[in-house]
Enzyme design. Structure first.
Site, PDB file in Angstrom:
ATOM      1  N   TYR A 196       3.506  18.268  -5.266  1.00  0.00           N
ATOM      2  CA  TYR A 196       4.146  17.871  -4.019  1.00  0.00           C
ATOM      3  C   TYR A 196       5.492  18.578  -3.844  1.00  0.00           C
ATOM      4  O   TYR A 196       5.828  19.486  -4.597  1.00  0.00           O
ATOM      5  CB  TYR A 196       4.224  16.350  -3.943  1.00  0.00           C
ATOM      6  CG  TYR A 196       2.836  15.735  -3.931  1.00  0.00           C
ATOM      7  CD1 TYR A 196       1.964  15.987  -2.876  1.00  0.00           C
ATOM      8  CD2 TYR A 196       2.375  14.959  -4.988  1.00  0.00           C
ATOM      9  CE1 TYR A 196       0.669  15.473  -2.866  1.00  0.00           C
ATOM     10  CE2 TYR A 196       1.083  14.445  -4.986  1.00  0.00           C
ATOM     11  CZ  TYR A 196       0.232  14.706  -3.923  1.00  0.00           C
ATOM     12  OH  TYR A 196      -1.042  14.214  -3.919  1.00  0.00           O
ATOM     13  N   HIS A 252       9.462  11.345  -7.269  1.00  0.00           N
ATOM     14  CA  HIS A 252       8.192  12.021  -7.537  1.00  0.00           C
ATOM     15  C   HIS A 252       8.416  13.533  -7.455  1.00  0.00           C
ATOM     16  O   HIS A 252       8.509  14.107  -6.368  1.00  0.00           O
ATOM     17  CB  HIS A 252       7.151  11.579  -6.513  1.00  0.00           C
ATOM     18  CG  HIS A 252       5.734  11.893  -6.889  1.00  0.00           C
ATOM     19  ND1 HIS A 252       5.400  12.857  -7.823  1.00  0.00           N
ATOM     20  CD2 HIS A 252       4.549  11.364  -6.465  1.00  0.00           C
ATOM     21  CE1 HIS A 252       4.080  12.911  -7.934  1.00  0.00           C
ATOM     22  NE2 HIS A 252       3.538  12.009  -7.119  1.00  0.00           N
TER      23      HIS A 252
END
Length: 337
Positions: free
Chosen positions: A156, A151
């Protein structure tokens, strides 16, 4: 696709129902974001894959998916600064490439959410975070996953390093485009060495602005990553579209991702608000290899069948996306049959 039903960061039996409901022979499922360490957490009750207990808890879930003849990849994740003291070990500060915190964000429930000030990682700490991803990938394989998706999107940790709105470093991990991509590529290299490139994908969102992450040159960023990822022979890139436009009452893809699909030698997956007709069209035209569906699949466990027969779709209930109930808004969406 975070669902917050993994109490204490451990996947629960109801996840076997949730994922197997959406499993079809030959289909590929990508899990909700799954933490790589105890510092990776930013939300309550999100799953992890860093402990032996978590690995064992994933096994019956994967068995249920594989029994349907489907494949499933674990999306491995570190939230970075998108966290609070309460989610961190010993109440410590979240870690990031920067010490600037995320601005308050509006939640789905209409409340402003505050995040804690992060601690800037020292350069000699970064290899330890890279190794967390490597170990999480190995644990995912031991649990029985078919592969992992790194990810590197949606604001993030990895994207915090990638984008110049958040990366204010002046060392080998900041400044130039090459330096800002270093951490992401080190994670990819470590994971590929551990489990093999044929079991590795990556999610990217270079054109979005989630959680204060955006870049002054998204085209350059996307092109560099799409090109450099070829060096690691990974299976796929999963890239989020720029915001779609509504034309004559329907969503239309802006089609800005073709240069990166052409630059990358592996499979290219696009995502971002697709409906069936537009998804069929972009695959037929060669704009992408595959289209990923998120919210439609959340609300329609038999989405492939509904697409096949042209059936109406259930509407998702956003107020139940992030509640802890093991059934409501999770496994109770109706099937056609």
């Amino acid at each position: 696709m975070t669902r917050q039903r993994s109490y204490g960061n451990v996947p629960q039996p109801q996840a076997a129902v949730y994922y197997s409901q959406r499993a079809t022979a030959g289909g590929l499922l990508i899990t909700e974001a799954t933490g790589v360490s105890d510092t990776a957490q930013g939300y309550s009750d999100t799953p992890g894959v860093w402990t032996a207990e978590q690995v064992e808890a994933w096994k019956p879930i994967l068995d249920a998916v594989h029994a349907k003849g489907a494949f499933i990849f674990c999306q491995i994740w570190h939230v970075g600064r998108v966290s609070k003291f309460e989610f961190q070990p010993n109440g410590q500060a979240p870690v990031s490439c920067t010490d600037r915190k995320v601005s308050p964000q509006m939640s789905f429930h209409g409340q402003m959410e505050e995040f804690s000030p992060p601690r800037r990682l020292a350069a000699d700490e970064i290899p330890g975070i890279v190794d967390d991803f490597r170990k999480a990938a190995r644990n995912a394989m031991d649990a029985g996953f078919d592969g992992v998706e790194i990810h590197a999107a949606n604001g993030y940790l990895i994207e915090q390093f990638l984008m110049d709105s958040t990366n204010d470093r002046d060392d080998e991990y900041g400044g130039s485009l090459e330096n800002r991509c270093r951490f992401a590529l080190e994670v990819v290299e470590a994971v590929v060495k551990e489990v093999g490139g044929h079991r590795v994908g990556i999610r990217l969102s270079p054109f979005t602005d989630y959680l204060d992450c955006h870049d002054s040159n998204p085209h350059g960023l996307a092109l560099r990553l799409s090109t450099k990822l070829n060096d690691h022979d990974i299976l796929y890139i999963h890239m989020v579209e720029p915001r779609m436009a509504i034309v004559e009452g329907r969503w239309v893809v802006p089609k800005k991702l073709l240069p990166y699909r052409e630059a990358f030698k592996g499979t290219f997956i696009t995502a971002g608000g697709y409906e069936q007709d537009e998804g069929d069209k972009v695959v037929a035209e060669g704009y992408t290899d595959l289209v990923a569906f998120g919210r439609l699949f959340l609300a329609n466990p038999d989405l492939p069948k509904r697409f096949k027969v042209g059936a109406a779709l259930n509407k998702d209930d956003r107020m139940t996306f992030y509640i802890s109930d093991p059934v409501v808004g999770y496994t109770d969406y109706p099937f056609l049959d």
